[in-house]
Design a protein around this motif. Structure first.
Motif, PDB file in Angstrom:
ATOM      1  N   LYS A  85       1.227  -1.148  -0.084  1.00 15.16           N
ATOM      2  CA  LYS A  85      -0.185   0.024   0.087  1.00 15.16           C
ATOM      3  C   LYS A  85       0.756   1.147  -0.578  1.00 15.16           C
ATOM      4  N   GLU A  86       2.128   1.056   0.900  1.00 18.84           N
ATOM      5  CA  GLU A  86       2.834   2.505   0.599  1.00 18.84           C
ATOM      6  C   GLU A  86       3.319   2.682  -0.460  1.00 18.84           C
ATOM      7  N   TYR A  87       3.907   1.331  -0.883  1.00 15.32           N
ATOM      8  CA  TYR A  87       4.492   1.307  -2.419  1.00 15.32           C
ATOM      9  C   TYR A  87       3.630   1.693  -3.680  1.00 15.32           C
ATOM     10  N   LEU A  88       2.455   1.278  -4.085  1.00 12.04           N
ATOM     11  CA  LEU A  88       1.720   2.229  -4.471  1.00 12.04           C
ATOM     12  C   LEU A  88       1.046   3.548  -4.016  1.00 12.04           C
ATOM     13  N   GLN A  89       1.122   3.848  -3.062  1.00 13.07           N
ATOM     14  CA  GLN A  89       1.218   4.758  -2.801  1.00 13.07           C
ATOM     15  C   GLN A  89       1.577   6.156  -3.346  1.00 13.07           C
ATOM     16  N   THR A  90       3.020   5.715  -3.274  1.00 14.26           N
ATOM     17  CA  THR A  90       4.078   6.340  -4.128  1.00 14.26           C
ATOM     18  C   THR A  90       4.399   6.983  -4.979  1.00 14.26           C
ATOM     19  N   LEU A  91       3.326   6.100  -5.649  1.00 11.30           N
ATOM     20  CA  LEU A  91       3.292   5.877  -7.636  1.00 11.30           C
ATOM     21  C   LEU A  91       2.374   6.885  -7.528  1.00 11.30           C
ATOM     22  N   LEU A  92       1.338   6.636  -6.862  1.00 10.61           N
ATOM     23  CA  LEU A  92       0.505   7.722  -7.173  1.00 10.61           C
ATOM     24  C   LEU A  92       1.373   9.439  -6.817  1.00 10.61           C
ATOM     25  N   GLU A  93       1.754   9.067  -5.838  1.00  9.52           N
ATOM     26  CA  GLU A  93       2.084  10.707  -6.084  1.00  9.52           C
ATOM     27  C   GLU A  93       3.137  11.124  -6.966  1.00  9.52           C
ATOM     28  N   GLU A  94       4.152   9.855  -7.795  1.00  4.60           N
ATOM     29  CA  GLU A  94       4.273  10.258  -9.108  1.00  4.60           C
ATOM     30  C   GLU A  94       3.735  10.793 -10.604  1.00  4.60           C
ATOM     31  N   HIS A  95       2.991   9.320 -10.534  1.00  8.63           N
ATOM     32  CA  HIS A  95       2.511   8.523 -11.624  1.00  8.63           C
ATOM     33  C   HIS A  95       1.066   9.158 -11.329  1.00  8.63           C
ATOM     34  N   THR A  96       0.254  10.436 -12.576  1.00  7.58           N
ATOM     35  CA  THR A  96      -0.982  10.658 -11.841  1.00  7.58           C
ATOM     36  C   THR A  96      -1.949   9.502 -12.320  1.00  7.58           C
ATOM     37  N   ASP A  97      -2.021   8.566 -13.954  1.00  9.93           N
ATOM     38  CA  ASP A  97      -2.845   7.030 -13.657  1.00  9.93           C
ATOM     39  C   ASP A  97      -1.848   6.391 -14.134  1.00  9.93           C
ATOM     40  N   PRO A  98      -1.557   5.612 -12.553  1.00  9.08           N
ATOM     41  CA  PRO A  98      -0.699   4.130 -13.314  1.00  9.08           C
ATOM     42  C   PRO A  98      -1.023   3.863 -13.429  1.00  9.08           C
ATOM     43  N   ALA A  99      -0.907   2.505 -14.238  1.00 10.31           N
ATOM     44  CA  ALA A  99      -1.949   1.487 -15.168  1.00 10.31           C
ATOM     45  C   ALA A  99      -0.526   0.271 -14.103  1.00 10.31           C
ATOM     46  N   ILE A 100      -1.613  -0.976 -13.216  1.00 11.04           N
ATOM     47  CA  ILE A 100      -0.682  -1.661 -13.164  1.00 11.04           C
ATOM     48  C   ILE A 100      -1.068  -3.477 -12.923  1.00 11.04           C
ATOM     49  N   LEU A 101       0.129  -4.304 -13.934  1.00  9.53           N
ATOM     50  CA  LEU A 101      -0.406  -5.116 -14.831  1.00  9.53           C
ATOM     51  C   LEU A 101      -0.049  -6.584 -13.432  1.00  9.53           C
ATOM     52  N   ILE A 102      -0.955  -7.605 -13.061  1.00  7.00           N
ATOM     53  CA  ILE A 102      -1.055  -8.631 -12.094  1.00  7.00           C
ATOM     54  C   ILE A 102      -0.506  -9.810 -12.794  1.00  7.00           C
ATOM     55  N   ARG A 103       0.558  -9.930 -12.198  1.00 13.38           N
ATOM     56  CA  ARG A 103       0.783 -11.968 -12.998  1.00 13.38           C
ATOM     57  C   ARG A 103       0.923 -12.531 -11.855  1.00 13.38           C
ATOM     58  N   ALA A 104      -0.035 -13.157 -11.606  1.00 17.53           N
ATOM     59  CA  ALA A 104      -0.022 -13.903 -10.757  1.00 17.53           C
ATOM     60  C   ALA A 104       0.019 -15.654 -11.169  1.00 17.53           C
ATOM     61  N   GLU A 105       1.236 -16.151 -10.572  1.00 19.27           N
ATOM     62  CA  GLU A 105       1.446 -17.326 -11.064  1.00 19.27           C
ATOM     63  C   GLU A 105       0.083 -18.440 -10.620  1.00 19.27           C
ATOM     64  N   GLN A 106      -0.243 -19.662 -11.240  1.00 21.80           N
ATOM     65  CA  GLN A 106      -1.549 -20.373 -11.152  1.00 21.80           C
ATOM     66  C   GLN A 106      -1.438 -20.923 -10.253  1.00 21.80           C
ATOM     67  N   GLU A 107      -0.374 -21.100  -8.771  1.00 24.33           N
ATOM     68  CA  GLU A 107      -0.611 -21.658  -7.648  1.00 24.33           C
ATOM     69  C   GLU A 107      -0.745 -19.899  -6.752  1.00 24.33           C
ATOM     70  N   ALA A 108      -0.370 -19.496  -6.707  1.00 24.96           N
ATOM     71  CA  ALA A 108      -0.560 -18.030  -5.882  1.00 24.96           C
ATOM     72  C   ALA A 108      -1.559 -18.306  -5.135  1.00 24.96           C
ATOM     73  N   PRO A 109      -1.744 -17.322  -3.834  1.00 24.33           N
ATOM     74  CA  PRO A 109      -2.899 -17.446  -2.833  1.00 24.33           C
ATOM     75  C   PRO A 109      -3.974 -16.624  -3.527  1.00 24.33           C
ATOM     76  N   HIS A 110      -4.656 -17.135  -3.585  1.00 25.98           N
ATOM     77  CA  HIS A 110      -5.886 -16.252  -4.035  1.00 25.98           C
ATOM     78  C   HIS A 110      -6.290 -15.223  -2.993  1.00 25.98           C
ATOM     79  N   GLN A 111      -6.350 -15.912  -1.641  1.00 22.72           N
ATOM     80  CA  GLN A 111      -6.086 -13.909  -1.216  1.00 22.72           C
ATOM     81  C   GLN A 111      -5.035 -13.241  -1.604  1.00 22.72           C
TER      82      GLN A 111
END
Length: 136
Positions: A85-111
């Protein structure tokens, strides 16, 4: 009989050939060095409706969720949800409209995926994508 002493010239080392050789070695090593590709090796899930990624934006960030529970955001290891959350907050301060590509492995915990989506929504990040691979 008196012999005259011959004046000895000072010994000099010509550095020009040495500099040439060092310069050629430097060029050789620069040309032959290969840098490793720093792509993540993830086993993404398949989706029949997956589409190729659009053109690259300058403010797109890769969030990787590994099967062993690790989280990584653009080569930065994230320890837990608060750090993300802190890291994404700093990204929002530096970039006005950031896009995030989530790359989750098949066996990654759903949570972990739900947690990442929830944090992005709390911060107001609108541009979210989940990476998949097309079926074979």
């Amino acid at each position: 009989m008196q012999f005259r002493r011959q004046s000895s010239e000072p010994v000099q080392v010509n550095m020009t050939p040495l500099i040439d050789v060092v310069f050629l070695l430097l060029i050789f090593f620069m040309v032959t060095t290969s840098f490793p590709d720093q792509q993540l090796n993830l086993q993404l899930p398949t989706a029949s409706s997956s589409e190729p990624r659009e053109t690259q934006r300058d403010s797109i960030f890769n969030l990787a969720l590994f099967a062993d529970g690790r989280i990584q955001l653009d080569d930065q290891e994230i320890s837990d949800a608060d750090a993300l959350k802190e890291y994404l907050q700093t990204l929002l301060e530096e970039h006005t409209d950031p896009a995030i590509l989530i790359r989750a492995e098949q066996e990654a915990p759903h949570q972990r995926l739900v947690m990442a989506l929830d944090i992005a929504r709390q911060l107001g990040i609108q541009q979210l994508r989940i990476a998949t691979r097309p079926p074979h």
